[in-house]
Design a protein around this motif. Structure first.
Motif, short mmCIF file in Angstrom:
data_model
loop_
_atom_site.label_atom_id
_atom_site.label_comp_id
_atom_site.label_asym_id
_atom_site.label_seq_id
_atom_site.Cartn_x
_atom_site.Cartn_y
_atom_site.Cartn_z
N ASN A 213 11.56 -6.82 -29.44
CA ASN A 213 10.50 -7.59 -28.77
C ASN A 213 10.46 -7.35 -27.26
O ASN A 213 9.81 -8.08 -26.53
N TYR A 215 9.06 -5.43 -24.20
CA TYR A 215 7.78 -4.72 -24.02
C TYR A 215 8.02 -3.29 -23.56
O TYR A 215 8.87 -3.02 -22.71
N TYR A 223 -1.18 -8.16 -20.23
CA TYR A 223 0.22 -7.78 -20.40
C TYR A 223 1.19 -8.93 -20.18
O TYR A 223 2.16 -9.08 -20.92
N LEU A 226 1.40 -10.89 -23.27
CA LEU A 226 1.97 -10.12 -24.39
C LEU A 226 3.49 -9.99 -24.28
O LEU A 226 4.19 -10.04 -25.30
N LYS A 227 4.00 -9.84 -23.09
CA LYS A 227 5.45 -9.64 -22.95
C LYS A 227 6.24 -10.91 -23.23
O LYS A 227 7.45 -10.86 -23.42
N ILE A 229 5.61 -12.76 -25.92
CA ILE A 229 5.62 -12.93 -27.38
C ILE A 229 6.99 -12.52 -27.93
O ILE A 229 7.47 -11.41 -27.69
N LYS A 230 7.61 -13.41 -28.67
CA LYS A 230 8.96 -13.15 -29.19
C LYS A 230 8.96 -12.37 -30.50
O LYS A 230 9.90 -11.66 -30.81
N GLU A 234 4.06 -9.01 -33.96
CA GLU A 234 2.86 -9.55 -33.33
C GLU A 234 2.62 -8.88 -31.97
O GLU A 234 1.49 -8.49 -31.65
N GLN A 235 3.69 -8.75 -31.20
CA GLN A 235 3.55 -8.17 -29.86
C GLN A 235 3.03 -6.74 -29.91
O GLN A 235 2.11 -6.36 -29.19
N LYS A 238 -0.66 -6.52 -31.13
CA LYS A 238 -1.58 -6.99 -30.08
C LYS A 238 -1.62 -6.02 -28.90
O LYS A 238 -2.66 -5.85 -28.26
N GLN A 239 -0.50 -5.40 -28.61
CA GLN A 239 -0.49 -4.38 -27.55
C GLN A 239 -1.49 -3.27 -27.89
O GLN A 239 -2.34 -2.91 -27.07
#
Length: 316
Positions: A213, A215, A223, A226-227, A229-230, A234-235, A238-239
């Protein structure tokens, strides 16, 4: 590859020392050469954009190897302060020969030699903070900075009277800025199946000793969210989604004739379209290289399910 990389690492240090010692003389020579450049070329820069791990590097390598097109090479990366000079030097050293490089380490090609195509992050770092921010709107740089980018790139295009092809995926998050500087710029958008892209990003993190997890790579506009997100699945999804969404949204500002989508799953076919899109002749005596399309699923069932669940949530 490792043996050659070690050799070029020594050369890299030597060139760095030379460029530092002779910086003033190089700049003086460059300025004298620039005085003879006529700004009247019909060409504009072309940018390869997309999410990481979509095959953009092999697209860059194939097109720059087979077409008589300009591109930043590893000398440009080293002599980034004198971008125009790096192309003059490359012309003398390599005489427009094909680089025949089809290998890379996450986009890095130093092991292939100084004529191999480079992402040339050092060049863009003169104006943008690649390490912390990749999204730049058209007004995020001042007029002086925009003119410097324009001068560096157009001087090369006009001197050699050829289009220049860039591949640094941060460019996909600054298309509005690039279009403000180069209204006729062209973009090649490399896409790949989202699950396979996500799988490749996850494996790249693990290869580099990163947490799942943590980034990695290109940073879209959101961003910072997004960073946080654990959930790594998902991260990553979505990235990819927001990187590509920015490109698609900004492509609406571009003429259809100046925007091309290349799909990894039908790469050989789409590369033919890309060559026509660039519109220059082929190089002489380039090495032909067959592309291996990797669609192998190598994650366990739970990981596959997690990625596909996140894709479904986006309605893709």
């Amino acid at each position: 590859m490792k043996r050659y990389f070690k050799l070029y690492n020594y050369q890299n240090k030597f060139l760095g020392l030379l460029s530092s010692i002779f910086q003033r003389k190089i700049t003086k020579y460059e300025n004298k050469s620039l005085a003879d450049v006529k700004f009247s070329s019909e060409y504009s820069p072309i940018f390869i954009v997309g999410s990481p791990r979509t095959g953009s590097t092999i697209v860059f390598e194939k097109l720059t190897n087979e077409l008589d097109v300009l591109y930043p090479n590893n000398l440009s990366w080293k002599f980034y302060k004198n971008f125009f000079f790096s192309f003059l030097l490359s012309k003398k050293l390599f005489n427009n020969k094909a680089h025949n490089c089809f290998d890379s380490d996450h986009g890095g090609t130093l092991g292939c030699g100084w004529n191999a195509p480079s992402e040339c992050g050092t060049f863009w770092r003169k104006w943008i903070d690649i390490d912390n921010k990749n999204f730049y709107d058209k007004d995020d740089l001042n007029k002086k900075e925009k003119n410097e980018i324009k001068q560096d790139i157009l001087s090369v295009i006009n001197n050699f009277d050829k289009p220049i092809l860039f591949k640094n995926l941060v460019n996909g998050q600054m298309m509005k800025l690039l279009l403000d500087i180069f209204p006729d710029a062209k973009f090649i958008f490399v896409k790949r199946d989202m699950f396979l892209t996500a799988q490749s990003i996850l494996k790249a993190k693990r290869k580099n000793g990163m947490k799942d997890n943590e980034y990695w790579s290109i940073k879209p506009k959101n961003y910072q969210k997004l960073k946080q997100i654990k959930n790594p699945y998902e991260q990553i999804i979505k990235q990819i989604h927001y990187i590509e969404k920015q490109i698609i949204d900004d492509s609406k500002l571009i003429s259809k004739d100046n925007f091309l989508i290349v799909n990894y799953e039908k790469l050989e076919e789409d590369l033919v379209k890309a060559k026509k899109f660039i519109g220059v002749e082929s190089r002489e005596n380039y090495k032909k290289h067959e592309i291996y399309i990797s669609n192998k699923v190598s994650l366990n069932d739970e990981e596959i399910k997690s990625f596909k669940s996140e894709i479904a949530k986006l309605g893709i």
